[in-house]
Design a protein around this motif. Structure first.
Motif, PDB file in Angstrom:
ATOM      1  N   ILE A 135       1.545  -6.690   9.469  1.00  0.00           N
ATOM      2  CA  ILE A 135       2.886  -6.516  10.007  1.00  0.00           C
ATOM      3  C   ILE A 135       2.908  -5.301  10.919  1.00  0.00           C
ATOM      4  CG2 ILE A 135       5.304  -6.090   9.425  1.00  0.00           C
ATOM      5  CD1 ILE A 135       4.717  -7.396   6.709  1.00  0.00           C
ATOM      6  N   PRO A 136       3.344  -5.438  12.176  1.00  0.00           N
ATOM      7  CA  PRO A 136       3.323  -4.289  13.101  1.00  0.00           C
ATOM      8  C   PRO A 136       4.169  -3.114  12.610  1.00  0.00           C
ATOM      9  CG  PRO A 136       3.662  -6.342  14.293  1.00  0.00           C
ATOM     10  CD  PRO A 136       3.797  -6.667  12.837  1.00  0.00           C
ATOM     11  N   GLY A 137       5.377  -3.401  12.168  1.00  0.00           N
ATOM     12  CA  GLY A 137       6.262  -2.324  11.731  1.00  0.00           C
ATOM     13  C   GLY A 137       7.356  -2.858  10.834  1.00  0.00           C
ATOM     14  N   MET A 138       7.839  -2.018   9.938  1.00  0.00           N
ATOM     15  CA  MET A 138       8.866  -2.470   9.012  1.00  0.00           C
ATOM     16  C   MET A 138       9.612  -1.280   8.418  1.00  0.00           C
ATOM     17  SD  MET A 138       6.162  -3.636   6.056  1.00  0.00           S
ATOM     18  CE  MET A 138       7.350  -4.280   4.907  1.00  0.00           C
ATOM     19  N   GLY A 168       4.587   1.840  10.175  1.00  0.00           N
ATOM     20  CA  GLY A 168       4.073   1.111  11.325  1.00  0.00           C
ATOM     21  C   GLY A 168       4.792   1.439  12.621  1.00  0.00           C
ATOM     22  N   TYR A 169       4.701   0.499  13.575  1.00  0.00           N
ATOM     23  CA  TYR A 169       5.179   0.738  14.933  1.00  0.00           C
ATOM     24  C   TYR A 169       6.253  -0.279  15.329  1.00  0.00           C
ATOM     25  CZ  TYR A 169       1.116   3.729  15.231  1.00  0.00           C
ATOM     26  OH  TYR A 169       0.200   4.729  15.000  1.00  0.00           O
ATOM     27  N   CYS A 170       7.326   0.213  15.916  1.00  0.00           N
ATOM     28  CA  CYS A 170       8.363  -0.659  16.462  1.00  0.00           C
ATOM     29  C   CYS A 170       8.120  -0.948  17.940  1.00  0.00           C
ATOM     30  CB  CYS A 170       9.738  -0.018  16.261  1.00  0.00           C
ATOM     31  SG  CYS A 170      10.342  -0.207  14.563  1.00  0.00           S
ATOM     32  N   GLU A 199       2.960   1.231   3.364  1.00  0.00           N
ATOM     33  CA  GLU A 199       1.954   1.300   4.422  1.00  0.00           C
ATOM     34  C   GLU A 199       0.774   0.388   4.101  1.00  0.00           C
ATOM     35  OE1 GLU A 199       0.039   2.658   7.988  1.00  0.00           O
ATOM     36  OE2 GLU A 199       2.122   2.500   7.276  1.00  0.00           O
ATOM     37  N   ASN A 200       0.327   0.393   2.855  1.00  0.00           N
ATOM     38  CA  ASN A 200      -0.792  -0.472   2.454  1.00  0.00           C
ATOM     39  C   ASN A 200      -0.415  -1.948   2.579  1.00  0.00           C
ATOM     40  OD1 ASN A 200      -2.406   1.735   1.859  1.00  0.00           O
ATOM     41  ND2 ASN A 200      -1.839   1.769  -0.308  1.00  0.00           N
ATOM     42  N   ALA A 201       0.810  -2.290   2.169  1.00  0.00           N
ATOM     43  CA  ALA A 201       1.261  -3.682   2.268  1.00  0.00           C
ATOM     44  C   ALA A 201       1.382  -4.115   3.727  1.00  0.00           C
ATOM     45  CB  ALA A 201       2.597  -3.842   1.548  1.00  0.00           C
ATOM     46  N   ARG A 202       1.880  -3.228   4.570  1.00  0.00           N
ATOM     47  CA  ARG A 202       2.031  -3.541   5.990  1.00  0.00           C
ATOM     48  C   ARG A 202       0.678  -3.858   6.615  1.00  0.00           C
ATOM     49  NH1 ARG A 202       1.285  -1.449  10.764  1.00  0.00           N
ATOM     50  NH2 ARG A 202       0.395   0.470   9.942  1.00  0.00           N
ATOM     51  N   GLU A 222       6.213   5.036  -2.897  1.00  0.00           N
ATOM     52  CA  GLU A 222       6.744   3.867  -2.189  1.00  0.00           C
ATOM     53  C   GLU A 222       6.270   3.842  -0.744  1.00  0.00           C
ATOM     54  OE1 GLU A 222      10.877   4.347  -2.732  1.00  0.00           O
ATOM     55  OE2 GLU A 222      10.928   3.450  -4.737  1.00  0.00           O
ATOM     56  N   SER A 223       6.215   5.027  -0.122  1.00  0.00           N
ATOM     57  CA  SER A 223       5.764   5.108   1.260  1.00  0.00           C
ATOM     58  C   SER A 223       4.312   4.671   1.386  1.00  0.00           C
ATOM     59  CB  SER A 223       5.942   6.539   1.770  1.00  0.00           C
ATOM     60  OG  SER A 223       5.532   6.642   3.112  1.00  0.00           O
TER      61      SER A 223
END
Length: 221
Positions: free
Chosen positions: A54-57, A74-76, A46-49, A41-42
């Motif tokens: 998408i910067p972070g999720m 990702g990054y917040c 990451e691949n979907a982001r 899932e991780s």
């Protein structure tokens, strides 16, 4: 005190390693499968982001009766290169519409709110661009069939603006369509619904949401 010989120490170490190996072999297969699934899932997240820019999720995973788990990617904070963590808060956006509808249904079920009473009978201070306030009900607002337009952009950029200012601008906003002529999505419907719930209950939307829904569900943060 007798000091173990080197041979005895090696024997005890071998026993310890053997027992540890037995413990690992006895782990439930489901636990190992869950760990593998969490890693998959991780990677998927990451691949979907990256694919969607998408910067972070953060996602929450709930399956059957398994405990909830969170996966971050990702990054917040891009400028500081701070990666997202499961504890990072995010804006909930229009999820508040579902919560407002649930709160209204909960209050109606308890007999403290009438979904089919005209707005002007609950809160005479609500002003709309025409006379539909004499007929619009809370059910109309929640069903997005009031036909009202919205005043949104100033509040996207400054969400701290009070709802009172939002409501004050509504009389000048042209309706999207005739009353009950069909579905017309507008944030104004739920801003008004929140105000009606406050007027009917005598409590703020925030305090009602926390007391009636969030705390009983264990949503304490």
């Amino acid at each position: 005190m007798r000091i173990p010989s080197a041979e005895q120490r090696r024997h005890r170490l071998a026993q310890l390693v053997f027992r540890a190996a037995l413990c690992l072999m006895c782990l439930p297969a489901t636990a190992l499968a869950q760990d593998r699934q969490a890693r998959e899932e991780s990677v998927w997240l990451e691949n979907a982001r990256i694919r969607y820019g998408i910067p972070g999720m953060v996602i929450a995973v709930v399956r059957h009766n398994e405990p909830m788990r969170f996966t971050a990617s990702g990054y917040c904070d891009i400028e500081r290169a701070r990666r997202c963590e499961p504890s990072n808060p995010f804006a909930v956006g229009s999820i508040t519409k579902s919560l407002t509808g649930l709160l209204a249904a909960h209050l109606a079920a308890s007999g403290s709110l009438d979904l089919d009473r005209a707005l002007h009978l609950i809160d005479p201070t609500i002003r709309l661009p025409d006379d539909r306030a004499q007929s619009v009900t809370l059910r109309d607002l929640l069903d997005q069939r009031s036909g009202l337009g919205s005043v949104d952009w100033p509040f996207y950029w400054n969400p701290e603006l009070p709802r009172k200012q939002y409501l004050a601008r509504l009389p000048a906003v042209p309706p999207l369509r005739a009353f009950r002529s069909g579905f017309a999505y507008a944030n104004a419907n739920f801003v008004i619904a929140g105000k009606v719930i406050e007027s009917a209950s005598g409590s703020s939307w925030e305090s009602l949401m926390r007391k009636e829904l969030l705390l009983p569900l264990g949503m304490n943060e």
